[in-house]
Design an enzyme around this catalytic site. Structure first.
Site, short mmCIF file in Angstrom:
data_model
loop_
_atom_site.label_atom_id
_atom_site.label_comp_id
_atom_site.label_asym_id
_atom_site.label_seq_id
_atom_site.Cartn_x
_atom_site.Cartn_y
_atom_site.Cartn_z
N CYS A 152 0.96 -1.06 -0.08
CA CYS A 152 -0.11 0.06 0.08
C CYS A 152 0.90 1.02 -0.12
O CYS A 152 1.82 1.29 0.92
CB CYS A 152 -1.00 -0.10 1.16
SG CYS A 152 -1.85 1.44 1.26
N GLU B 48 -4.28 1.38 -5.90
CA GLU B 48 -3.39 0.32 -6.53
C GLU B 48 -3.34 0.21 -7.91
O GLU B 48 -4.25 0.95 -8.64
CB GLU B 48 -3.65 -0.96 -5.79
CG GLU B 48 -3.54 -1.33 -4.54
CD GLU B 48 -1.99 -1.31 -4.20
OE1 GLU B 48 -1.24 -1.24 -5.20
OE2 GLU B 48 -1.79 -1.45 -3.11
#
Length: 226
Positions: free
Chosen positions: A2, A105
């Site tokens: 992340c 993402e």
């Protein structure tokens, strides 16, 4: 991993969400492209109440000789937290919440990567599970840093990336912040993939790949290019 997220609500909304009643005086503004190395908003519990403050994203353990580890500890894998010296003590006594309302993402491989914004279907603020620590530099400067805990991706995120941040339910936030709880066996069940049916994702501009871009256009939905 992340590596980018957003927190786009107002300060008043943030204080209300985490039941923080005092007048927070540090600078705050909505962020559409939070990146590693930046000062980020985090919530801790001081034993009496929740407190909002800033931590630098990229953990430096208190015992580190220098700050070079920061960019190697942006994330901490939930499965091995108790096994890693850098995370073992923070897991017992220095846990925090990192407020967010989405994370990014990239879908695809090579040059053909499409950034995706991933969020709760309700579009509410959620809490990413984090750990923090305070390091004192050789010059005597105190630097408080943090890391984002990640877990295996749920079905939605798995189509984009194999990992996702640990998103805590509202019911589990107080347990995560409770300093009296040091038993890893009690904490481990909290570190699960968030339910797929409660999340959504959509494509956004490649502008989010540049940390200098931090405005509302980063979260605007575009046509899927892949």
């Amino acid at each position: 991993m992340c590596g980018r997220y957003t927190i786009t609500v107002t300060l008043d909304e943030l204080l209300l969400r985490y039941d923080i009643s005092y007048n927070y005086s540090a600078r705050y503004s909505p962020k559409y492209n939070v990146a590693p190395g930046q000062l980020i908003m985090a919530v801790i519990h001081d034993g009496e109440k929740n407190k909002l403050g800033e931590l630098r994203w990229g953990l430096i353990p208190e015992w580190a000789k220098d700050d070079k580890s920061a960019y190697q500890m942006l994330n901490a894998r939930a499965e091995t937290l108790a096994d890693k010296p850098a995370f073992r003590k923070p897991l017992e006594r220095k846990r925090c919440l990192i407020p967010a309302d989405s994370f990014y993402e990239w879908k695809g491989t090579g040059k053909q990567k499409q950034p995706m914004r991933i969020m709760l279907r309700s579009q509410e603020v959620f809490s990413i599970a984090g750990l923090y620590d305070t390091w004192v530099s050789p010059e005597g400067n105190r630097i408080s840093t943090c890391t984002v805990i990640t877990t295996a991706a749920n079905e939605l995120v798995a189509d984009i990336h194999d990992r996702m941040p640990v998103i805590l339910t509202k019911e589990s936030e107080a347990l995560w912040l409770d300093r009296s709880i040091k038993d890893v066996a009690v904490l481990r069940p909290l570190l699960q993939p968030y339910p797929t049916d409660d999340m959504l994702a959509y494509p956004v501009s490649s502008r989010v790949g540049n940390v200098r871009n931090d405005d509302k256009s980063c979260i605007e939905q575009i046509a899927l290019l892949l």
